[in-house]
Design an enzyme around this catalytic site. Structure first.
Site, PDB file in Angstrom:
ATOM      1  CG  MET A  59      32.215 -55.786  14.922  1.00  0.00           C
ATOM      2  SD  MET A  59      32.463 -57.269  15.949  1.00  0.00           S
ATOM      3  CE  MET A  59      31.787 -58.532  14.718  1.00  0.00           C
ATOM      4  CG  PHE A  88      18.361 -32.085 -14.776  1.00  0.00           C
ATOM      5  CD1 PHE A  88      18.333 -31.882 -13.300  1.00  0.00           C
ATOM      6  CD2 PHE A  88      17.632 -33.421 -15.196  1.00  0.00           C
ATOM      7  CE1 PHE A  88      17.452 -32.363 -12.484  1.00  0.00           C
ATOM      8  CE2 PHE A  88      16.806 -34.011 -14.146  1.00  0.00           C
ATOM      9  CZ  PHE A  88      16.774 -33.533 -12.687  1.00  0.00           C
ATOM     10  CD  GLN A  89      18.261 -37.048 -12.946  1.00  0.00           C
ATOM     11  OE1 GLN A  89      17.853 -37.374 -13.764  1.00  0.00           O
ATOM     12  NE2 GLN A  89      17.631 -37.076 -11.693  1.00  0.00           N
ATOM     13  CE  LYS A 123      16.290 -39.433 -23.040  1.00  0.00           C
ATOM     14  NZ  LYS A 123      15.447 -38.346 -22.179  1.00  0.00           N
TER      15      LYS A 123
END
Length: 600
Positions: free
Chosen positions: A496, A128-129, A178
Protein backbone atom coordinates in the site's frame (compact mmCIF):
# COMPACT_ATOMS: atom_id res chain seq x y z
CA UNK A 1 -15.25 -27.35 33.59
CA UNK A 2 -18.72 -26.29 32.45
CA UNK A 3 -18.52 -23.42 29.98
CA UNK A 4 -20.06 -20.19 31.26
CA UNK A 5 -20.77 -16.98 29.41
CA UNK A 6 -19.32 -13.69 30.59
CA UNK A 7 -21.35 -12.40 33.48
CA UNK A 8 -22.47 -15.74 34.92
CA UNK A 9 -21.47 -16.59 38.47
CA UNK A 10 -19.32 -19.52 39.45
CA UNK A 11 -21.38 -21.66 41.79
CA UNK A 12 -18.24 -22.98 43.48
CA UNK A 13 -17.37 -19.55 44.81
CA UNK A 14 -18.54 -18.95 48.35
CA UNK A 15 -19.48 -15.29 48.99
CA UNK A 16 -17.30 -13.62 51.60
CA UNK A 17 -14.40 -16.03 51.24
CA UNK A 18 -10.99 -14.70 52.34
CA UNK A 19 -8.21 -14.89 49.77
CA UNK A 20 -5.24 -12.98 48.41
CA UNK A 21 -5.58 -10.33 45.72
CA UNK A 22 -3.90 -12.69 43.25
CA UNK A 23 -6.45 -15.40 44.03
CA UNK A 24 -9.24 -12.84 43.63
CA UNK A 25 -8.10 -12.19 40.07
CA UNK A 26 -8.41 -15.84 39.11
CA UNK A 27 -11.70 -16.26 40.98
CA UNK A 28 -13.19 -13.25 39.21
CA UNK A 29 -12.06 -14.49 35.80
CA UNK A 30 -13.67 -17.87 36.51
CA UNK A 31 -16.84 -16.16 37.74
CA UNK A 32 -16.99 -14.26 34.46
CA UNK A 33 -16.78 -17.48 32.48
CA UNK A 34 -13.27 -16.79 31.22
CA UNK A 35 -11.56 -19.92 29.96
CA UNK A 36 -8.40 -18.45 28.44
CA UNK A 37 -6.16 -15.52 29.34
CA UNK A 38 -3.31 -14.43 27.06
CA UNK A 39 -0.20 -13.22 28.79
CA UNK A 40 3.51 -13.01 29.52
CA UNK A 41 4.91 -13.20 33.07
CA UNK A 42 7.17 -10.74 34.86
CA UNK A 43 8.19 -9.79 38.37
CA UNK A 44 5.30 -7.45 39.19
CA UNK A 45 2.68 -10.01 38.28
CA UNK A 46 4.23 -13.24 39.59
CA UNK A 47 1.76 -13.65 42.50
CA UNK A 48 -1.07 -13.90 39.94
CA UNK A 49 0.93 -16.42 37.89
CA UNK A 50 1.47 -18.44 41.05
CA UNK A 51 -2.29 -18.44 41.59
CA UNK A 52 -2.79 -19.57 37.98
CA UNK A 53 -0.40 -22.47 38.57
CA UNK A 54 -2.49 -23.71 41.51
CA UNK A 55 -5.86 -23.94 39.72
CA UNK A 56 -7.40 -25.50 36.62
CA UNK A 57 -10.38 -23.26 35.86
CA UNK A 58 -8.60 -20.65 33.73
CA UNK A 59 -6.01 -21.64 31.13
CA UNK A 60 -3.10 -19.30 30.50
CA UNK A 61 -1.85 -18.95 26.91
CA UNK A 62 1.80 -17.95 26.83
CA UNK A 63 2.46 -15.55 23.96
CA UNK A 64 5.86 -14.25 22.85
CA UNK A 65 5.16 -10.51 23.05
CA UNK A 66 2.63 -8.44 24.97
CA UNK A 67 1.34 -6.78 21.79
CA UNK A 68 0.65 -10.26 20.48
CA UNK A 69 -1.26 -11.05 23.69
CA UNK A 70 -3.67 -8.18 23.16
CA UNK A 71 -4.21 -8.93 19.47
CA UNK A 72 -4.81 -12.59 20.31
CA UNK A 73 -7.42 -11.54 22.88
CA UNK A 74 -8.98 -9.30 20.22
CA UNK A 75 -9.29 -12.22 17.81
CA UNK A 76 -10.80 -14.30 20.59
CA UNK A 77 -13.28 -11.56 21.47
CA UNK A 78 -14.29 -10.65 17.93
CA UNK A 79 -14.91 -14.23 16.86
CA UNK A 80 -16.94 -15.14 19.97
CA UNK A 81 -18.59 -11.94 21.19
CA UNK A 82 -17.05 -12.54 24.62
CA UNK A 83 -14.58 -10.38 26.54
CA UNK A 84 -10.94 -11.11 25.71
CA UNK A 85 -8.53 -11.25 28.66
CA UNK A 86 -4.85 -10.34 28.96
CA UNK A 87 -2.30 -10.54 31.79
CA UNK A 88 1.05 -8.70 31.59
CA UNK A 89 3.64 -7.30 33.93
CA UNK A 90 4.49 -3.70 34.82
CA UNK A 91 6.65 -1.25 32.88
CA UNK A 92 7.56 -2.64 29.46
CA UNK A 93 4.90 -5.34 29.77
CA UNK A 94 2.23 -2.65 30.02
CA UNK A 95 3.76 -0.33 27.41
CA UNK A 96 4.11 -3.19 24.91
CA UNK A 97 0.35 -3.68 25.25
CA UNK A 98 -0.48 -0.08 24.29
CA UNK A 99 -0.68 -0.70 20.53
CA UNK A 100 -3.17 -3.52 21.08
CA UNK A 101 -5.20 -1.42 23.51
CA UNK A 102 -5.41 1.43 21.01
CA UNK A 103 -6.40 -1.01 18.27
CA UNK A 104 -9.18 -2.40 20.47
CA UNK A 105 -10.41 1.07 21.38
CA UNK A 106 -10.58 2.14 17.73
CA UNK A 107 -12.49 -0.99 16.72
CA UNK A 108 -14.67 -1.25 19.86
CA UNK A 109 -13.37 -4.64 21.02
CA UNK A 110 -14.20 -5.73 24.61
CA UNK A 111 -11.04 -6.55 26.55
CA UNK A 112 -9.98 -6.71 30.18
CA UNK A 113 -6.21 -6.23 30.45
CA UNK A 114 -4.66 -6.83 33.87
CA UNK A 115 -1.25 -5.30 34.44
CA UNK A 116 1.13 -5.77 37.34
CA UNK A 117 2.49 -2.69 39.08
CA UNK A 118 5.30 -2.03 41.55
CA UNK A 119 4.28 -2.08 45.24
CA UNK A 120 2.19 0.92 46.30
CA UNK A 121 4.94 2.41 48.48
CA UNK A 122 7.25 2.53 45.43
CA UNK A 123 4.78 4.16 43.04
CA UNK A 124 6.25 7.47 41.90
CA UNK A 125 9.81 6.55 42.93
CA UNK A 126 11.00 5.46 39.46
CA UNK A 127 11.29 1.92 40.72
CA UNK A 128 12.51 -0.90 38.49
CA UNK A 129 9.99 -1.59 35.72
CA UNK A 130 7.66 1.14 36.94
CA UNK A 131 5.61 3.28 34.59
CA UNK A 132 2.46 5.32 34.96
CA UNK A 133 0.24 2.67 33.41
CA UNK A 134 -2.98 4.51 34.20
CA UNK A 135 -1.66 7.74 32.71
CA UNK A 136 -0.22 6.06 29.63
CA UNK A 137 -3.35 4.02 28.90
CA UNK A 138 -5.97 6.65 29.70
CA UNK A 139 -6.18 7.83 26.05
CA UNK A 140 -6.33 4.28 24.66
CA UNK A 141 -8.84 2.59 26.97
CA UNK A 142 -12.53 2.89 27.61
CA UNK A 143 -11.72 3.01 31.33
CA UNK A 144 -8.82 2.11 33.60
CA UNK A 145 -8.12 1.50 37.27
CA UNK A 146 -5.21 1.58 39.71
CA UNK A 147 -6.21 -0.62 42.67
CA UNK A 148 -4.66 0.55 45.94
CA UNK A 149 -6.88 -1.38 48.36
CA UNK A 150 -7.44 -5.13 48.14
CA UNK A 151 -11.02 -4.67 49.35
CA UNK A 152 -11.79 -2.75 46.14
CA UNK A 153 -10.39 -5.45 43.90
CA UNK A 154 -13.45 -7.76 43.56
CA UNK A 155 -15.70 -4.85 42.60
CA UNK A 156 -13.17 -3.45 40.14
CA UNK A 157 -12.59 -6.81 38.46
CA UNK A 158 -16.28 -7.44 37.82
CA UNK A 159 -17.06 -3.83 36.98
CA UNK A 160 -14.30 -3.94 34.34
CA UNK A 161 -16.08 -6.78 32.52
CA UNK A 162 -19.36 -4.88 32.66
CA UNK A 163 -17.82 -1.71 31.23
CA UNK A 164 -15.80 -3.56 28.57
CA UNK A 165 -18.80 -5.46 27.20
CA UNK A 166 -21.72 -3.06 27.55
CA UNK A 167 -22.58 0.03 25.55
CA UNK A 168 -19.95 0.63 22.90
CA UNK A 169 -17.45 -2.13 23.77
CA UNK A 170 -13.82 -1.38 24.45
CA UNK A 171 -10.69 -2.24 26.44
CA UNK A 172 -10.41 -1.75 30.21
CA UNK A 173 -7.10 -1.84 32.11
CA UNK A 174 -6.75 -2.89 35.75
CA UNK A 175 -3.35 -1.98 37.22
CA UNK A 176 -2.65 -4.02 40.38
CA UNK A 177 0.40 -3.27 42.56
CA UNK A 178 2.35 -6.29 43.72
CA UNK A 179 1.58 -5.78 47.42
CA UNK A 180 -2.16 -5.75 46.64
CA UNK A 181 -1.70 -9.12 44.94
CA UNK A 182 -0.19 -10.50 48.16
CA UNK A 183 -2.67 -8.78 50.51
CA UNK A 184 -5.67 -10.70 51.86
CA UNK A 185 -9.26 -9.56 51.70
CA UNK A 186 -12.81 -10.80 51.34
CA UNK A 187 -13.96 -11.84 47.88
CA UNK A 188 -17.53 -11.75 46.64
CA UNK A 189 -19.09 -11.05 43.27
CA UNK A 190 -21.24 -7.91 43.14
CA UNK A 191 -24.77 -8.52 41.94
CA UNK A 192 -25.09 -5.15 40.20
CA UNK A 193 -23.05 -2.10 39.26
CA UNK A 194 -23.74 1.51 40.13
CA UNK A 195 -21.08 3.25 38.10
CA UNK A 196 -22.15 6.90 38.35
CA UNK A 197 -20.87 8.06 34.98
CA UNK A 198 -21.63 5.02 32.87
CA UNK A 199 -25.21 4.17 31.91
CA UNK A 200 -25.38 3.22 28.22
CA UNK A 201 -28.76 3.64 26.56
CA UNK A 202 -30.07 0.53 24.80
CA UNK A 203 -33.51 1.60 23.60
CA UNK A 204 -33.76 4.35 20.99
CA UNK A 205 -36.12 7.32 21.25
CA UNK A 206 -39.53 6.10 19.91
CA UNK A 207 -40.35 9.45 18.29
CA UNK A 208 -37.10 9.53 16.37
CA UNK A 209 -37.49 5.90 15.32
CA UNK A 210 -40.99 6.76 14.10
CA UNK A 211 -39.61 9.73 12.14
CA UNK A 212 -36.93 7.49 10.62
CA UNK A 213 -39.51 4.92 9.48
CA UNK A 214 -41.62 7.67 7.90
CA UNK A 215 -38.58 8.94 5.97
CA UNK A 216 -37.79 5.41 4.84
CA UNK A 217 -41.30 4.93 3.47
CA UNK A 218 -41.07 8.20 1.49
CA UNK A 219 -37.53 7.76 0.20
CA UNK A 220 -36.87 7.53 -3.52
CA UNK A 221 -33.13 6.76 -3.46
CA UNK A 222 -32.40 5.16 -0.07
CA UNK A 223 -29.35 3.23 1.05
CA UNK A 224 -28.41 1.41 4.25
CA UNK A 225 -24.87 2.19 5.48
CA UNK A 226 -23.81 -0.20 8.24
CA UNK A 227 -20.68 -0.76 10.29
CA UNK A 228 -19.01 -2.69 13.06
CA UNK A 229 -21.70 -1.70 15.55
CA UNK A 230 -23.98 -4.29 13.97
CA UNK A 231 -21.36 -7.00 14.55
CA UNK A 232 -20.64 -5.83 18.10
CA UNK A 233 -24.33 -5.85 18.98
CA UNK A 234 -24.43 -9.61 18.41
CA UNK A 235 -25.90 -12.13 15.95
CA UNK A 236 -29.44 -10.91 16.65
CA UNK A 237 -28.59 -7.48 15.22
CA UNK A 238 -27.33 -9.04 11.99
CA UNK A 239 -30.47 -11.15 11.69
CA UNK A 240 -32.69 -8.11 12.25
CA UNK A 241 -30.71 -6.07 9.74
CA UNK A 242 -31.19 -8.77 7.09
CA UNK A 243 -34.92 -8.80 7.86
CA UNK A 244 -35.23 -5.03 7.49
CA UNK A 245 -33.25 -5.03 4.24
CA UNK A 246 -35.63 -7.63 2.80
CA UNK A 247 -38.73 -5.80 4.06
CA UNK A 248 -37.73 -2.52 2.45
CA UNK A 249 -35.95 -3.73 -0.68
CA UNK A 250 -33.31 -1.05 -0.12
CA UNK A 251 -29.69 -1.43 -1.24
CA UNK A 252 -27.11 -1.89 1.51
CA UNK A 253 -23.40 -1.30 1.85
CA UNK A 254 -21.04 -1.45 4.81
CA UNK A 255 -17.70 -0.41 6.15
CA UNK A 256 -14.69 -2.69 6.41
CA UNK A 257 -15.72 -3.51 9.98
CA UNK A 258 -19.29 -4.42 9.05
CA UNK A 259 -18.56 -7.19 6.54
CA UNK A 260 -20.62 -10.32 7.11
CA UNK A 261 -23.61 -8.67 8.78
CA UNK A 262 -25.41 -9.08 5.46
CA UNK A 263 -24.49 -11.93 3.13
CA UNK A 264 -22.07 -10.95 0.39
CA UNK A 265 -24.15 -13.09 -1.98
CA UNK A 266 -27.29 -11.01 -1.32
CA UNK A 267 -28.32 -9.18 -4.53
CA UNK A 268 -29.12 -6.08 -2.43
CA UNK A 269 -25.51 -5.95 -1.24
CA UNK A 270 -23.47 -3.28 -3.02
CA UNK A 271 -20.12 -4.35 -1.64
CA UNK A 272 -17.91 -2.42 0.73
CA UNK A 273 -17.82 1.35 0.51
CA UNK A 274 -15.06 3.84 1.20
CA UNK A 275 -11.48 4.32 0.09
CA UNK A 276 -11.27 0.90 -1.58
CA UNK A 277 -14.98 0.29 -1.88
CA UNK A 278 -16.94 -0.47 -5.02
CA UNK A 279 -17.96 2.09 -7.62
CA UNK A 280 -21.65 1.34 -7.01
CA UNK A 281 -21.44 1.60 -3.21
CA UNK A 282 -19.69 4.97 -3.24
CA UNK A 283 -21.92 6.42 -5.96
CA UNK A 284 -25.06 5.18 -4.20
CA UNK A 285 -23.89 6.95 -1.04
CA UNK A 286 -23.18 10.10 -3.04
CA UNK A 287 -26.52 10.22 -4.90
CA UNK A 288 -28.93 8.82 -2.30
CA UNK A 289 -31.72 10.97 -0.92
CA UNK A 290 -31.90 9.01 2.35
CA UNK A 291 -28.96 7.43 4.18
CA UNK A 292 -29.74 5.07 7.06
CA UNK A 293 -26.46 4.73 8.97
CA UNK A 294 -26.52 1.96 11.57
CA UNK A 295 -23.54 1.19 13.79
CA UNK A 296 -20.98 3.19 11.80
CA UNK A 297 -19.21 6.43 12.61
CA UNK A 298 -18.54 8.35 9.37
CA UNK A 299 -14.78 7.94 9.57
CA UNK A 300 -12.46 9.49 6.99
CA UNK A 301 -11.89 6.21 5.10
CA UNK A 302 -15.61 6.32 4.24
CA UNK A 303 -16.38 9.97 3.74
CA UNK A 304 -13.39 11.20 1.78
CA UNK A 305 -13.68 14.99 1.79
CA UNK A 306 -16.40 15.61 4.37
CA UNK A 307 -17.86 18.71 2.70
CA UNK A 308 -18.59 16.66 -0.44
CA UNK A 309 -19.94 13.56 1.29
CA UNK A 310 -23.46 12.51 0.24
CA UNK A 311 -24.44 16.16 -0.24
CA UNK A 312 -28.13 15.73 -1.07
CA UNK A 313 -29.19 13.14 1.48
CA UNK A 314 -31.23 13.20 4.65
CA UNK A 315 -29.16 11.28 7.19
CA UNK A 316 -30.40 8.91 9.91
CA UNK A 317 -27.70 7.78 12.35
CA UNK A 318 -28.16 4.92 14.84
CA UNK A 319 -25.32 4.48 17.33
CA UNK A 320 -24.99 3.43 20.96
CA UNK A 321 -22.17 5.94 21.50
CA UNK A 322 -23.56 9.51 21.89
CA UNK A 323 -20.12 10.97 21.18
CA UNK A 324 -20.24 9.53 17.64
CA UNK A 325 -23.40 11.46 16.76
CA UNK A 326 -22.62 14.63 14.75
CA UNK A 327 -18.91 14.13 15.42
CA UNK A 328 -17.77 13.96 11.80
CA UNK A 329 -20.94 14.46 9.76
CA UNK A 330 -24.04 16.38 10.82
CA UNK A 331 -27.11 14.14 10.71
CA UNK A 332 -30.84 14.89 10.60
CA UNK A 333 -32.26 12.07 12.73
CA UNK A 334 -29.90 10.94 15.52
CA UNK A 335 -30.97 7.79 17.36
CA UNK A 336 -28.90 6.77 20.38
CA UNK A 337 -29.33 3.10 21.21
CA UNK A 338 -28.15 -0.45 20.66
CA UNK A 339 -28.41 -1.55 17.02
CA UNK A 340 -30.42 -4.67 17.80
CA UNK A 341 -32.99 -2.82 19.90
CA UNK A 342 -33.41 -0.01 17.38
CA UNK A 343 -33.68 -2.42 14.42
CA UNK A 344 -36.29 -4.44 16.28
CA UNK A 345 -38.35 -1.30 16.88
CA UNK A 346 -37.93 -0.16 13.26
CA UNK A 347 -39.17 -3.53 11.96
CA UNK A 348 -42.12 -3.57 14.36
CA UNK A 349 -43.15 -0.05 13.34
CA UNK A 350 -42.67 -0.75 9.62
CA UNK A 351 -44.97 -3.77 9.93
CA UNK A 352 -47.43 -1.96 12.20
CA UNK A 353 -47.74 0.93 9.75
CA UNK A 354 -47.94 -1.51 6.84
CA UNK A 355 -45.30 0.67 5.26
CA UNK A 356 -44.39 0.22 1.63
CA UNK A 357 -41.48 1.75 -0.23
CA UNK A 358 -42.08 3.89 -3.32
CA UNK A 359 -41.76 0.94 -5.70
CA UNK A 360 -41.56 3.00 -8.90
CA UNK A 361 -38.83 5.26 -7.53
CA UNK A 362 -37.00 2.32 -5.95
CA UNK A 363 -37.08 0.47 -9.26
CA UNK A 364 -35.51 3.45 -11.02
CA UNK A 365 -32.92 3.67 -8.24
CA UNK A 366 -31.96 0.02 -8.76
CA UNK A 367 -31.66 0.65 -12.50
CA UNK A 368 -29.15 3.40 -11.79
CA UNK A 369 -27.26 1.15 -9.36
CA UNK A 370 -27.10 -1.57 -12.02
CA UNK A 371 -25.47 0.94 -14.39
CA UNK A 372 -22.82 1.65 -11.76
CA UNK A 373 -22.37 -2.07 -11.20
CA UNK A 374 -21.77 -2.48 -14.92
CA UNK A 375 -18.50 -0.60 -14.48
CA UNK A 376 -17.12 -3.79 -12.89
CA UNK A 377 -14.92 -1.72 -10.63
CA UNK A 378 -13.23 -4.76 -9.06
CA UNK A 379 -12.15 -6.17 -12.44
CA UNK A 380 -8.45 -6.94 -12.94
CA UNK A 381 -6.29 -8.31 -15.74
CA UNK A 382 -5.70 -12.02 -15.28
CA UNK A 383 -2.46 -13.80 -16.07
CA UNK A 384 -1.41 -17.36 -16.77
CA UNK A 385 2.21 -16.57 -15.95
CA UNK A 386 2.05 -14.80 -12.58
CA UNK A 387 -0.38 -14.99 -9.66
CA UNK A 388 -2.53 -11.91 -9.36
CA UNK A 389 -3.32 -11.17 -5.70
CA UNK A 390 -7.03 -10.79 -6.44
CA UNK A 391 -7.03 -14.22 -8.08
CA UNK A 392 -5.28 -15.71 -5.04
CA UNK A 393 -8.04 -14.42 -2.73
CA UNK A 394 -10.75 -15.61 -5.09
CA UNK A 395 -9.31 -19.13 -5.19
CA UNK A 396 -8.84 -19.12 -1.42
CA UNK A 397 -12.49 -18.17 -1.01
CA UNK A 398 -13.79 -20.79 -3.44
CA UNK A 399 -11.80 -23.53 -1.73
CA UNK A 400 -12.80 -22.55 1.82
CA UNK A 401 -16.32 -21.11 1.51
CA UNK A 402 -18.01 -24.42 2.35
CA UNK A 403 -15.91 -24.87 5.50
CA UNK A 404 -16.34 -23.37 8.94
CA UNK A 405 -13.83 -20.60 8.21
CA UNK A 406 -12.59 -17.53 10.08
CA UNK A 407 -10.40 -14.91 8.42
CA UNK A 408 -7.95 -12.53 10.05
CA UNK A 409 -5.69 -10.10 8.20
CA UNK A 410 -2.64 -7.97 8.58
CA UNK A 411 -2.86 -4.42 7.17
CA UNK A 412 -2.23 -3.23 3.62
CA UNK A 413 -3.20 -4.12 0.06
CA UNK A 414 -3.83 -7.76 0.97
CA UNK A 415 -6.34 -6.60 3.61
CA UNK A 416 -8.31 -4.59 1.05
CA UNK A 417 -8.21 -7.40 -1.52
CA UNK A 418 -9.49 -9.77 1.16
CA UNK A 419 -12.36 -7.38 1.90
CA UNK A 420 -13.16 -7.07 -1.80
CA UNK A 421 -12.85 -10.69 -2.95
CA UNK A 422 -13.55 -12.92 0.06
CA UNK A 423 -17.34 -13.18 0.31
CA UNK A 424 -18.34 -13.07 3.96
CA UNK A 425 -21.75 -14.62 4.56
CA UNK A 426 -21.91 -14.51 8.36
CA UNK A 427 -20.89 -12.06 11.13
CA UNK A 428 -17.88 -12.58 13.41
CA UNK A 429 -15.91 -14.38 10.67
CA UNK A 430 -13.79 -11.35 9.73
CA UNK A 431 -11.11 -10.10 12.13
CA UNK A 432 -9.14 -7.13 10.82
CA UNK A 433 -7.61 -3.94 12.18
CA UNK A 434 -9.79 -1.13 10.89
CA UNK A 435 -9.42 2.09 12.86
CA UNK A 436 -5.76 1.90 13.84
CA UNK A 437 -4.58 -0.14 10.84
CA UNK A 438 -2.10 -2.19 12.86
CA UNK A 439 0.49 -4.12 10.89
CA UNK A 440 1.18 -7.35 12.78
CA UNK A 441 -2.41 -7.78 13.91
CA UNK A 442 -3.44 -10.82 11.91
CA UNK A 443 -1.15 -13.62 13.08
CA UNK A 444 -1.77 -13.23 16.84
CA UNK A 445 -5.47 -12.56 16.13
CA UNK A 446 -5.54 -15.90 14.30
CA UNK A 447 -4.02 -17.54 17.39
CA UNK A 448 -6.83 -16.19 19.57
CA UNK A 449 -9.49 -17.07 17.01
CA UNK A 450 -8.22 -20.64 16.58
CA UNK A 451 -8.11 -21.13 20.33
CA UNK A 452 -11.75 -20.05 20.55
CA UNK A 453 -12.73 -22.30 17.62
CA UNK A 454 -10.44 -25.33 17.74
CA UNK A 455 -12.36 -27.31 15.09
CA UNK A 456 -12.59 -24.43 12.59
CA UNK A 457 -10.34 -23.34 9.75
CA UNK A 458 -8.57 -20.09 10.68
CA UNK A 459 -6.62 -18.21 8.00
CA UNK A 460 -4.55 -15.07 8.36
CA UNK A 461 -4.46 -13.31 4.99
CA UNK A 462 -1.14 -11.50 5.25
CA UNK A 463 1.43 -9.37 3.51
CA UNK A 464 5.10 -10.30 3.72
CA UNK A 465 5.94 -6.98 5.44
CA UNK A 466 3.07 -6.91 7.97
CA UNK A 467 3.36 -10.52 9.06
CA UNK A 468 6.97 -10.10 10.14
CA UNK A 469 5.95 -7.59 12.80
CA UNK A 470 4.57 -10.28 15.10
CA UNK A 471 6.04 -13.40 13.50
CA UNK A 472 7.16 -14.59 16.93
CA UNK A 473 3.59 -15.70 17.62
CA UNK A 474 4.12 -18.67 15.30
CA UNK A 475 5.89 -20.11 18.32
CA UNK A 476 2.69 -19.65 20.34
CA UNK A 477 0.68 -21.42 17.65
CA UNK A 478 3.11 -24.34 17.58
CA UNK A 479 3.29 -24.65 21.37
CA UNK A 480 -0.48 -24.80 21.72
CA UNK A 481 -0.97 -26.94 18.59
CA UNK A 482 -3.13 -24.35 16.86
CA UNK A 483 -3.27 -25.21 13.13
CA UNK A 484 -3.58 -21.61 11.88
CA UNK A 485 -2.85 -20.94 8.21
CA UNK A 486 -0.90 -17.79 7.30
CA UNK A 487 -1.62 -17.04 3.64
CA UNK A 488 1.03 -14.49 2.60
CA UNK A 489 0.52 -12.41 -0.55
CA UNK A 490 4.21 -11.81 -1.15
CA UNK A 491 4.89 -8.92 -3.55
CA UNK A 492 8.21 -7.97 -1.89
CA UNK A 493 6.92 -4.47 -1.15
CA UNK A 494 5.05 -2.66 1.55
CA UNK A 495 2.32 -2.79 -1.06
CA UNK A 496 0.00 0.00 0.00
CA UNK A 497 2.93 2.32 0.67
CA UNK A 498 4.33 1.52 -2.78
CA UNK A 499 0.92 2.14 -4.37
CA UNK A 500 0.60 5.59 -2.82
CA UNK A 501 4.19 6.40 -3.79
CA UNK A 502 3.45 5.36 -7.38
CA UNK A 503 0.19 7.27 -7.74
CA UNK A 504 0.73 10.28 -5.52
CA UNK A 505 4.50 10.72 -5.04
CA UNK A 506 5.87 10.44 -8.55
CA UNK A 507 7.01 6.83 -8.30
CA UNK A 508 9.63 7.60 -5.67
CA UNK A 509 9.64 4.31 -3.75
CA UNK A 510 11.26 5.52 -0.56
CA UNK A 511 11.96 2.55 1.75
CA UNK A 512 8.94 0.54 0.58
CA UNK A 513 10.86 -2.38 -0.98
CA UNK A 514 11.14 -5.16 1.59
CA UNK A 515 14.81 -6.10 1.35
CA UNK A 516 16.26 -9.29 2.81
CA UNK A 517 13.03 -11.21 3.23
CA UNK A 518 13.35 -14.59 4.91
CA UNK A 519 12.67 -17.81 3.08
CA UNK A 520 9.19 -18.34 4.53
CA UNK A 521 9.30 -22.10 3.97
CA UNK A 522 12.52 -22.41 5.95
CA UNK A 523 11.21 -19.96 8.55
CA UNK A 524 8.14 -22.15 9.05
CA UNK A 525 10.33 -25.21 9.44
CA UNK A 526 12.48 -23.36 11.98
CA UNK A 527 9.31 -22.89 14.04
CA UNK A 528 8.47 -26.61 13.58
CA UNK A 529 5.55 -25.58 11.40
CA UNK A 530 4.88 -26.30 7.71
CA UNK A 531 6.01 -24.10 4.84
CA UNK A 532 4.47 -24.02 1.35
CA UNK A 533 5.52 -21.84 -1.59
CA UNK A 534 3.56 -21.22 -4.77
CA UNK A 535 4.39 -18.86 -7.67
CA UNK A 536 2.35 -20.27 -10.58
CA UNK A 537 -1.41 -19.76 -11.09
CA UNK A 538 -1.82 -23.33 -12.28
CA UNK A 539 -0.39 -24.72 -9.02
CA UNK A 540 -2.41 -22.50 -6.71
CA UNK A 541 -5.48 -24.67 -6.10
CA UNK A 542 -3.41 -27.72 -5.25
CA UNK A 543 -1.19 -25.75 -2.89
CA UNK A 544 -4.19 -24.19 -1.09
CA UNK A 545 -5.76 -27.64 -0.65
CA UNK A 546 -2.48 -28.90 0.80
CA UNK A 547 -2.43 -25.96 3.22
CA UNK A 548 -5.99 -26.64 4.35
CA UNK A 549 -5.38 -30.34 4.93
CA UNK A 550 -2.26 -29.92 7.09
CA UNK A 551 -3.12 -30.20 10.77
CA UNK A 552 -0.31 -27.89 11.87
CA UNK A 553 0.47 -24.17 11.64
CA UNK A 554 1.33 -23.24 8.03
CA UNK A 555 3.20 -20.37 6.41
CA UNK A 556 2.02 -20.21 2.79
CA UNK A 557 4.29 -18.03 0.63
CA UNK A 558 2.10 -16.99 -2.32
CA UNK A 559 4.34 -15.04 -4.71
CA UNK A 560 2.18 -12.44 -6.49
CA UNK A 561 2.54 -9.66 -9.05
CA UNK A 562 4.71 -6.92 -7.55
CA UNK A 563 3.17 -4.14 -9.65
CA UNK A 564 -0.52 -4.80 -8.94
CA UNK A 565 -2.44 -1.95 -7.32
CA UNK A 566 -5.63 -2.09 -5.29
CA UNK A 567 -8.56 -0.39 -7.02
CA UNK A 568 -10.95 1.36 -6.75
CA UNK A 569 -9.15 3.97 -4.70
CA UNK A 570 -10.18 7.37 -3.39
CA UNK A 571 -7.02 9.52 -3.33
CA UNK A 572 -6.30 11.48 -0.18
CA UNK A 573 -8.20 14.76 -0.06
CA UNK A 574 -10.72 13.75 -2.73
CA UNK A 575 -14.48 13.32 -2.45
CA UNK A 576 -15.86 9.82 -2.06
CA UNK A 577 -17.16 9.77 -5.64
CA UNK A 578 -13.77 10.70 -7.12
CA UNK A 579 -12.43 7.19 -7.49
CA UNK A 580 -9.44 5.88 -9.37
CA UNK A 581 -10.27 2.73 -11.32
CA UNK A 582 -7.93 0.01 -12.54
CA UNK A 583 -7.21 -0.54 -16.23
CA UNK A 584 -9.43 -3.62 -16.39
CA UNK A 585 -12.58 -1.85 -15.20
CA UNK A 586 -15.02 -0.66 -17.85
CA UNK A 587 -13.41 2.34 -19.54
CA UNK A 588 -14.61 5.86 -18.80
CA UNK A 589 -14.70 8.04 -21.87
CA UNK A 590 -13.94 11.35 -20.23
CA UNK A 591 -12.45 12.45 -16.95
CA UNK A 592 -15.59 14.53 -16.45
CA UNK A 593 -18.98 12.95 -17.24
CA UNK A 594 -22.61 13.63 -16.49
CA UNK A 595 -22.18 11.76 -13.19
CA UNK A 596 -19.65 14.26 -11.96
CA UNK A 597 -15.92 14.56 -11.75
CA UNK A 598 -14.20 11.17 -11.93
CA UNK A 599 -10.51 10.41 -12.08
CA UNK A 600 -9.24 7.67 -14.39
Amino acid sequence: MTQKTNGETNGATAPGREMTGAEMVIEALADQGVQHVFGYPGGAVLPIYDAIFQQQQVQHILVRHEQGAVHAAEGYARSTGKVGCVLVTSGPGATNAVTGLTDALCDSIPLVVITGQVPTHLIGNDAFQECDTVGITRPCTKHNYLVKNVDDLPRVLHEAFHIASSGRPGPVVIDIPKDIQFAKGTYSKPSEFQHKGYKPRLKGDPNRIGHAVELMARAKRPVFYTGGGIINSGPRASALLRELVKLTGFPITSTLMGLGAVQAADPQWLGMLGMHGTWEANWAMHDCDLMICIGARFDDRITGRVDAFSPGSTKIHVDIDPSSINKNVKVDVPIIGDCAHVLEDMIALWRQNKAQPDKKALGEWWQQIDKWRARKSLAYKRSDAIIKPQYAIQRLYELTKDRDTYITTEVGQHQMWAAQFYGFQEPNRWMTSGGLGTMGYGLPAAVGTQLAHPQSLVIDIAGEASVLMNMQEMSTAVQHRLPIKVFILNNQYMGMVRQWQELLHGGRYAESYTHSLPDFVKLAEAYQAVGIRCDKPGDLDGAIKEMINVNKPVLFDCVVDQAENCFPMIPSGRAHNEMLLGDAAESIEDAVTEEGKMLV
